[in-house]
Scaffold this motif. Structure first.
Motif, PDB file in Angstrom:
ATOM      1  N   ASP A 175      24.916 -23.458  27.346  1.00  0.00           N
ATOM      2  CA  ASP A 175      25.975 -24.364  26.910  1.00  0.00           C
ATOM      3  C   ASP A 175      27.376 -23.790  27.068  1.00  0.00           C
ATOM      4  O   ASP A 175      28.360 -24.438  26.727  1.00  0.00           O
ATOM      5  N   TYR A 176      27.443 -22.554  27.559  1.00  0.00           N
ATOM      6  CA  TYR A 176      28.758 -21.929  27.666  1.00  0.00           C
ATOM      7  C   TYR A 176      29.650 -22.705  28.623  1.00  0.00           C
ATOM      8  O   TYR A 176      29.222 -23.130  29.682  1.00  0.00           O
TER       9      TYR A 176
ATOM     10  N   ARG B 246      31.963 -28.484  22.734  1.00  0.00           N
ATOM     11  CA  ARG B 246      31.002 -28.864  21.695  1.00  0.00           C
ATOM     12  C   ARG B 246      31.348 -30.199  21.058  1.00  0.00           C
ATOM     13  O   ARG B 246      30.540 -30.770  20.322  1.00  0.00           O
TER      14      ARG B 246
ATOM     15  N   ARG C  40      25.831 -19.286  23.302  1.00  0.00           N
ATOM     16  CA  ARG C  40      25.930 -20.475  24.160  1.00  0.00           C
ATOM     17  C   ARG C  40      25.636 -20.124  25.615  1.00  0.00           C
ATOM     18  O   ARG C  40      25.075 -20.936  26.344  1.00  0.00           O
TER      19      ARG C  40
END
Ligand SMILES: [Zn+2]
Length: 106
Positions: A67-68, A72, A62
């Motif tokens: 996306d870290y 989610r 991620r």
């Protein structure tokens, strides 16, 4: 973050070394029962470490995809306090509490 990953990997390495040492025969060990209790304890640690590592691997991908730190479930930000305590967290605290275990897939 990289330092955190690094220390976790070192930890896992130590645990894996412990596991292979434990598999050696100890025929004359007078404290066999103690050893086996220790082993059962360290086996749990190994399982924990392996699970943590796989969560961390997912977190690292991620990081790579940018996306870290993003939940989610709801797409909201994961608080830095939570990431501090749980670097591999994939869900914000709200979703983690609501959803219980297990991310949905597909
Ligand atoms: Zn969320």
């Amino acid at each position: 973050m990289a330092a955190r990953v690094d220390s976790l990997r070192r930890e896992l390495d130590a645990v894996q070394r412990l596991r292979s040492e434990n598999s050696d025969d100890d025929e004359h060990d007078p404290e066999g029962a103690t050893t086996s209790q220790l082993w059962s304890h360290s086996a749990g640690l190994v399982a924990d470490a392996e699970r943590e590592l796989s969560e961390l691997d997912a977190a690292l991908s991620r990081v790579a995809s940018g996306d870290y730190g993003t939940c989610r479930e709801c797409g909201g930000p994961i608080s830095s306090d939570r990431l501090e305590a749980r670097p591999a967290a994939a869900f914000c605290i709200t979703c983690a509490r609501r959803g219980g275990a297990g991310p949905r897939r597909g």
